[in-house]
Scaffold this active site. Structure first.
Site, PDB file in Angstrom:
ATOM      1  CB  ILE A  21     139.126 -41.866  63.963  1.00 53.19           C
ATOM      2  CG1 ILE A  21     138.503 -41.799  65.363  1.00 53.19           C
ATOM      3  CG2 ILE A  21     140.633 -42.107  64.014  1.00 53.19           C
ATOM      4  CD1 ILE A  21     138.843 -40.544  66.173  1.00 53.19           C
ATOM      5  CB  THR A  22     141.423 -38.144  59.912  1.00 53.64           C
ATOM      6  OG1 THR A  22     140.464 -37.115  60.125  1.00 53.64           O
ATOM      7  CG2 THR A  22     142.041 -38.010  58.523  1.00 53.64           C
ATOM      8  CD  GLU A  24     145.134 -31.338  63.613  1.00 53.45           C
ATOM      9  OE1 GLU A  24     145.985 -30.850  64.378  1.00 53.45           O
ATOM     10  OE2 GLU A  24     145.428 -32.118  62.683  1.00 53.45           O
ATOM     11  CD  GLU A  29     133.623 -21.242  67.035  1.00 53.27           C
ATOM     12  OE1 GLU A  29     134.107 -22.368  66.851  1.00 53.27           O
ATOM     13  OE2 GLU A  29     133.095 -20.573  66.126  1.00 53.27           O
TER      14      GLU A  29
HETATM   15  C1  LIG Z   1     136.519 -34.240  59.002  1.00 48.92           C
HETATM   16  C2  LIG Z   1     136.885 -34.372  60.435  1.00 48.92           C
HETATM   17  C3  LIG Z   1     138.077 -34.985  60.797  1.00 48.92           C
HETATM   18  C4  LIG Z   1     138.395 -35.167  62.150  1.00 48.92           C
HETATM   19  N1  LIG Z   1     139.499 -35.905  62.494  1.00 48.92           N
HETATM   20  C5  LIG Z   1     139.700 -36.249  63.798  1.00 48.92           C
HETATM   21  C6  LIG Z   1     140.719 -37.182  64.172  1.00 48.92           C
HETATM   22  O1  LIG Z   1     141.473 -37.681  63.332  1.00 48.92           O
HETATM   23  N2  LIG Z   1     140.828 -37.519  65.482  1.00 48.92           N
HETATM   24  C7  LIG Z   1     140.022 -36.994  66.451  1.00 48.92           C
HETATM   25  O2  LIG Z   1     140.184 -37.342  67.619  1.00 48.92           O
HETATM   26  N3  LIG Z   1     139.037 -36.102  66.120  1.00 48.92           N
HETATM   27  C8  LIG Z   1     138.853 -35.733  64.833  1.00 48.92           C
HETATM   28  N4  LIG Z   1     137.854 -34.867  64.480  1.00 48.92           N
HETATM   29  C9  LIG Z   1     137.013 -34.282  65.527  1.00 48.92           C
HETATM   30  C10 LIG Z   1     137.170 -32.759  65.653  1.00 48.92           C
HETATM   31  O3  LIG Z   1     138.378 -32.442  66.260  1.00 48.92           O
HETATM   32  C11 LIG Z   1     135.934 -32.246  66.422  1.00 48.92           C
HETATM   33  O4  LIG Z   1     134.843 -32.318  65.517  1.00 48.92           O
HETATM   34  C12 LIG Z   1     136.103 -30.832  66.934  1.00 48.92           C
HETATM   35  O5  LIG Z   1     137.058 -30.793  67.957  1.00 48.92           O
HETATM   36  C13 LIG Z   1     134.784 -30.243  67.472  1.00 48.92           C
HETATM   37  O6  LIG Z   1     134.099 -31.136  68.276  1.00 48.92           O
HETATM   38  P1  LIG Z   1     132.548 -31.407  67.984  1.00 48.92           P
HETATM   39  O7  LIG Z   1     132.419 -31.729  66.559  1.00 48.92           O
HETATM   40  O8  LIG Z   1     132.072 -32.394  68.969  1.00 48.92           O
HETATM   41  O9  LIG Z   1     131.838 -30.011  68.229  1.00 48.92           O
HETATM   42  P2  LIG Z   1     131.351 -29.428  69.645  1.00 48.92           P
HETATM   43  O10 LIG Z   1     132.438 -29.520  70.634  1.00 48.92           O
HETATM   44  O11 LIG Z   1     130.042 -30.017  69.996  1.00 48.92           O
HETATM   45  O12 LIG Z   1     131.157 -27.882  69.291  1.00 48.92           O
HETATM   46  C14 LIG Z   1     129.977 -27.361  68.683  1.00 48.92           C
HETATM   47  C15 LIG Z   1     130.128 -25.827  68.625  1.00 48.92           C
HETATM   48  O13 LIG Z   1     130.229 -25.301  69.958  1.00 48.92           O
HETATM   49  C16 LIG Z   1     131.422 -24.526  70.068  1.00 48.92           C
HETATM   50  N5  LIG Z   1     131.968 -24.653  71.416  1.00 48.92           N
HETATM   51  C17 LIG Z   1     132.154 -25.783  72.149  1.00 48.92           C
HETATM   52  N6  LIG Z   1     132.724 -25.496  73.317  1.00 48.92           N
HETATM   53  C18 LIG Z   1     132.921 -24.150  73.335  1.00 48.92           C
HETATM   54  C19 LIG Z   1     133.467 -23.219  74.272  1.00 48.92           C
HETATM   55  N7  LIG Z   1     134.000 -23.632  75.438  1.00 48.92           N
HETATM   56  N8  LIG Z   1     133.509 -21.913  73.952  1.00 48.92           N
HETATM   57  C20 LIG Z   1     133.004 -21.484  72.772  1.00 48.92           C
HETATM   58  N9  LIG Z   1     132.468 -22.299  71.848  1.00 48.92           N
HETATM   59  C21 LIG Z   1     132.424 -23.611  72.126  1.00 48.92           C
HETATM   60  C22 LIG Z   1     132.362 -25.110  69.019  1.00 48.92           C
HETATM   61  O14 LIG Z   1     133.396 -24.213  68.702  1.00 48.92           O
HETATM   62  C23 LIG Z   1     131.400 -25.391  67.897  1.00 48.92           C
HETATM   63  O15 LIG Z   1     131.167 -24.204  67.194  1.00 48.92           O
HETATM   64  C24 LIG Z   1     137.532 -34.652  63.143  1.00 48.92           C
HETATM   65  C25 LIG Z   1     136.346 -33.999  62.781  1.00 48.92           C
HETATM   66  C26 LIG Z   1     135.999 -33.892  61.450  1.00 48.92           C
HETATM   67  C27 LIG Z   1     134.672 -33.272  61.114  1.00 48.92           C
END
Ligand SMILES: Cc1cc2nc3c(=O)[nH]c(=O)nc-3n(C[C@H](O)[C@H](O)[C@H](O)COP(=O)(O)OP(=O)(O)OC[C@H]3O[C@@H](n4cnc5c(N)ncnc54)[C@H](O)[C@@H]3O)c2cc1C
Length: 390
Positions: free
Chosen positions: A158-159, A367, A371
């Protein structure tokens, strides 16, 4: 379509650019090293109307349009993506949902505090086991029968979470209903039961802070449902709309990072000499610069068009996914070339392009990963007549 900026938008650009060059740029490295965008920077951004530009005057904000917000994200991103990310989480992810979905009372109470920087906001959707698959969140908000909800669960990444005063929190009020059971809550951080985890050690945007948030029996009154009773079960839909809009800010910030790296590369190519010539005189490097600015120009124009359409009230969810996808990939390519033009110095912390190279990487992930943007675009493209995309 008219691509001329209004006088007001041009003034916003000049004001932010001056502030970014004079105030943020000399402090960007320090913010990265101290792992924070200090509260006094937030106060300064607020004074200039840059922390929550889209908040209307009636709620204490400067009431700018989305194109002006895009310009601000771009100009701040040009020198400091940590500050850009901090603003994005506060404005796009906290002020925007309040503005769009809050009750009049919630807007009157929170927006002036957020627009003035007195309070900092954040947005909690992601969980340890629910990232791209946001519908799989497990944080529970159970009614206690006395007009309150009791929240238990954890949010991740959470940023601003490590220092924010309020969070727009997505929790399930009815797991049997799946996404229709997700509800958005406004939760002030002084509510007992909150625990903030340590700031994550990230690759880039190290001045902006992310952390885990744990909720143990956090009690919030039902009045804190974003949008009041209307918000019950609408959290997933609201969150998707918030992200659609937030992606304009991420795309604009990425254009800014690319522009910043391009400027550094041009400057460096005019001073460094090899083989008795300035780098700028090698045709191979001139072509790199040509590719860089062409890509930036394309990205900027895409962003401005979508931001202008959003300001005009058009539905731009798919276009926002397109610009997020294009501009973040573009910025990565541009910053990579900027490092290449710097040679070994580009790999060294003394040069800003080294930080930009690490900072820009996140824009392809947060955000909604790129993908997921492709999934959003493809889904819509297949539903519509291919001729609608003009
Ligand atoms: C620095 C930072 C700031 C952030 N800030 C916030 C924030 O303020 N609030 C908040 O709620 N979240 C926040 N996030 C979370 C961010 O939105 C998620 O990290 C992001 O949505 C990806 O989720 P994940 O990391 O669980 O990756 P995963 O969902 O596990 O994905 C892993 C890989 O699989 C791919 N993938 C997953 N599903 C599919 C599909 N259906 N088709 C094709 N490819 C797929 C993804 O594209 C990725 O390459 C932040 C993350 C970071 C790192």
């Amino acid at each position: 379509m008219d691509f001329t900026l209004t006088e007001e938008q041009q003034m916003v650009r000049e004001m932010v650019r001056d502030f970014a060059d004079e105030f943020l740029a000399p402090r960007a490295r320090e913010m990265e090293e101290s792992r924070q965008v200090p509260r006094e920077h937030i106060a300064k951004l607020s004074e200039l109307g840059l922390i929550a530009p889209i908040v209307p005057e009636e709620y204490g904000g400067p009431g700018m349009d989305y194109l002006s917000y895009a310009i601000i994200s771009e100009e701040v991103g040009r020198v400091c993506a940590s500050t850009g990310t901090t603003i994005g989480a506060h404005c796009s992810l906290c002020c925007y949902p309040l503005l769009m979905f809050g009750t009049e009372e919630q807007k009157q109470y929170w927006l002036p505090k957020l627009a003035s920087g007195e309070k900092v906001g954040c947005f909690g959707l992601t969980e340890p086991s629910a990232g791209s698959d946001a519908a799989g969140i497990r944080t529970l908000a159970e009614p206690d029968g006395k007009g309150n909800y009791i929240i238990n669960g954890a949010k991740q990444w959470i940023t601003n979470g490590s220092f924010a005063d309020v969070i727009i929190l997505l929790a399930s009020t009815n797991p049997k209903k799946g996404i229709m059971g997700i509800t958005p809550f406004i939760v002030p951080f002084d509510t007992p039961g909150f625990e903030r985890g340590a700031v994550e050690a990230t690759m880039g945007i190290r001045g902006s802070q992310q952390c885990v948030l744990n909720f143990t029996d956090v009690v919030v009154p039902e009045e804190n449902i974003l949008g009041g009773k209307r918000g019950l079960g609408r959290g997933f839909m609201y969150a998707m709309k918030v992200l659609d809009s937030g992606r304009i800010g991420v795309a604009a910030m990425s254009v800014g990072v690319a522009q910043g790296a391009f400027e550094k590369a041009v400057e460096y190519s005019k001073t460094r000499e090899q083989f008795g010539k300035k780098l700028k005189d090698f045709q191979g490097l001139q072509w790199y610069l040509a590719d860089m600015i062409t890509e930036i120009y394309a990205g900027r124009n895409m962003v401005y068009r979508v931001a202008a359409e959003k300001s005009a009230g058009k539905e731009v969810a798919t276009q926002a996914a397109m610009i997020k996808l294009f501009c973040t990939e573009m910025a990565q390519r541009v910053v990579d070339l900027a490092v290449q033009i710097h040679g070994g110095y580009g790999y060294c912390k003394d040069y800003d392009v080294e930080r930009m190279y690490r900072d820009v990487r996140i824009t392809r992930i947060y955000e909604g990963t790129n993908e997921i943007q492709k999934n959003i675009i493809a889904r819509d493209v297949l539903k519509k007549d291919p001729k609608v995309w003009y």
